[in-house]
Every structure is written in C-alpha cells, then in structure tokens.
Motif scaffolding. Structure first.
Motif, PDB file in Angstrom:
ATOM      1  N   ALA A   3       0.845  -1.190   0.000  1.00 23.00           N
ATOM      2  CA  ALA A   3       0.000   0.000   0.000  1.00 23.00           C
ATOM      3  C   ALA A   3       0.883   1.244   0.000  1.00 23.00           C
ATOM      4  N   PHE A   4       0.371   2.320  -0.603  1.00 22.48           N
ATOM      5  CA  PHE A   4       1.091   3.585  -0.666  1.00 22.48           C
ATOM      6  C   PHE A   4       0.313   4.647   0.114  1.00 22.48           C
ATOM      7  N   MET A 105      -4.201   2.979  -2.082  1.00 23.66           N
ATOM      8  CA  MET A 105      -3.502   4.227  -1.784  1.00 23.66           C
ATOM      9  C   MET A 105      -4.366   5.122  -0.906  1.00 23.66           C
ATOM     10  N   ALA A 106      -3.689   5.942  -0.100  1.00 28.43           N
ATOM     11  CA  ALA A 106      -4.391   6.858   0.795  1.00 28.43           C
ATOM     12  C   ALA A 106      -3.627   8.161   0.915  1.00 28.43           C
ATOM     13  N   ILE A 107      -4.365   9.226   1.208  1.00 25.46           N
ATOM     14  CA  ILE A 107      -3.778  10.484   1.623  1.00 25.46           C
ATOM     15  C   ILE A 107      -3.698  10.465   3.141  1.00 25.46           C
ATOM     16  N   ALA A 108      -2.541  10.802   3.697  1.00 26.56           N
ATOM     17  CA  ALA A 108      -2.363  10.867   5.151  1.00 26.56           C
ATOM     18  C   ALA A 108      -1.613  12.163   5.447  1.00 26.56           C
ATOM     19  N   SER A 109      -2.355  13.224   5.677  1.00 25.74           N
ATOM     20  CA  SER A 109      -1.778  14.562   5.673  1.00 25.74           C
ATOM     21  C   SER A 109      -2.184  15.366   6.906  1.00 25.74           C
ATOM     22  N   LYS A 150      -3.838   5.197  11.056  1.00 28.08           N
ATOM     23  CA  LYS A 150      -5.259   5.257  10.720  1.00 28.08           C
ATOM     24  C   LYS A 150      -5.487   4.978   9.242  1.00 28.08           C
ATOM     25  N   ALA A 151      -4.641   5.538   8.381  1.00 27.96           N
ATOM     26  CA  ALA A 151      -4.769   5.295   6.945  1.00 27.96           C
ATOM     27  C   ALA A 151      -4.593   3.819   6.624  1.00 27.96           C
ATOM     28  N   GLY A 156      -6.978  -1.502   5.372  1.00 26.71           N
ATOM     29  CA  GLY A 156      -6.965  -2.910   5.745  1.00 26.71           C
ATOM     30  C   GLY A 156      -5.634  -3.585   5.460  1.00 26.71           C
ATOM     31  N   VAL A 157      -4.540  -2.846   5.632  1.00 30.53           N
ATOM     32  CA  VAL A 157      -3.208  -3.397   5.370  1.00 30.53           C
ATOM     33  C   VAL A 157      -2.348  -3.259   6.621  1.00 30.53           C
TER      34      VAL A 157
END
Length: 217
Positions: A3-4, A105-109, A150-151, A156-157
């Motif tokens: 995951a990214f 992929m997720a934004i974690a900002s 949290k991301a 789910g990774v």
C-alpha cells in the motif's frame, strides 16, 4: 499486500515555499510575531493550531480566532498557489500504474480538508485514493504515527506493507514510528536533514526517479 500512503504538501505538489511565504506574511505582518523566514520554516509542521501555539504560546488565541486565522491563511495560499497547482513530475503516471496494479492508496496529511479537497478536486485525482485522513481526523500530529496508522487501518493493510511518501523529517519520523518504510521527496528538505532515520528507501526529486517507478512492480 503493498500500500502507498501519501503526505500531500511538498510530496504530491511542490507548494511548501508558497506555504512559507503566506505563513511568514500572516505571522509577521498580520500577527506581529517578528520571526525570520528561517524561524517560520522551522515551525511549519503539524496542524495550524499547533503552529500558532508554538509561536505565540498556548491560549494566546481563542479557538474561534485560531479557526479564523487558519482559514484566512489557507484562502491566501490557495489564491496565490492555484495558478501553479500541478502534480510533481511523474506522479500522475505513478498513480495510474499503482491504481491499475490494484495497490491501495491513501492520503495521510496534516492538511485540513479545505486544502486536501482543493488539490484532489482541482487535479481530478480523488479516484486514486481509497482513504483520506486529514488534520481533522487525528488527535496527534506528526511525528506521532496516528495519521499513518489510521490510513493503513482504513485500507486494511499491515504497517509493514506500507510505503509512505513524505517530504519532511517529522513525517519520516512518524512513518518510522508506525513501522513503515518511506520515500523522501526533496522539495523542501535536503537528504542531510534525515540522517536520524533508518526507514528511508530512497530520496527522489520527483516520481520519474527509477527507484520510485520500480516500487509499483
């Protein structure tokens, strides 16, 4: 599963110098902080309310005043930066490749939703991200690992499966504390500012770097 996780400012878009200019203007001209540009730069991490507390002390502004200062600052930033708004070179192709490879992929900002929406919607890239975690979604800011944890949970990774794309030492420290590897985009900070962290895969000026491109494979 790989995951990214992407920080946004300075990582997906090269805008940190614009944030520095606006924060310097707001802190010195509007609020009378009397800081140098380098001093302002040193405070540019975490949430806006935390930045104001670091500069002026806790309790100097009411919550309503903090919200108004933050909103005014972000409106100034968006007005100045919008003509320059573009993804870092190679990032669109990188997102496309990861998307078609079914890499979540997720934004974690640490950005507020107002600024995240500004980027995702104006650049039409929202479809690539299965999760968006903003400053409003966490209690603790980087270098605390909450935003990345949290991301990963939403995707789910496992943390060990995540690669975090960051541009700041505080962000890389947060990734390290979350048990995640990191790619550093050198838009604002030089490699010698990251010597304390052993979780860095590579440094890259953009997403055309072959070490970054190969992460999709």
């Amino acid at each position: 599963m790989k995951a990214f996780l992407f920080d946004m400012n300075g990582t997906m878009i090269d805008d940190m110098h614009f944030h520095l200019d606006i924060w310097y203007d707001v802190l010195t001209n509007d609020l009378g902080a009397g800081l140098t540009r380098q001093e302002v730069r040193s405070h540019m991490y975490g949430k806006n309310d935390e930045l104001l507390a670091r500069v002026f002390g806790v309790g100097r502004f009411t919550p309503d005043e903090v919200a108004a200062i933050s909103q005014r600052k972000e409106e100034k930033y968006q007005a100045v930066y919008k003509p320059h708004l573009t993804l870092l070179p190679g990032l669109h192709d990188f997102l496309e490749s990861a998307y078609h490879a079914n890499i979540p992929m997720a934004i974690a900002s640490a950005a507020i939703p107002f600024n995240i929406d500004f980027v995702l919607d104006n650049l039409d890239i929202r479809k690539y991200f299965k999760a968006v975690v903003s400053a409003h979604d966490v209690l603790e800011s980087k270098p605390h690992p909450e935003v990345f944890e949290k991301a990963a949970s939403i995707l789910g990774v496992e943390p060990l499966s995540c690669v975090v794309f960051e541009d700041s030492p505080k962000g890389v420290e947060a990734a390290l504390r979350a048990g995640m590897k990191s790619v550093v985009l050198t838009t604002m900070h030089a490699p010698d500012e990251f010597t304390d962290y052993g979780n860095i895969i590579t440094f890259a000026k953009d997403y055309k770097d072959q070490k970054v491109v190969r992460l999709v494979v």
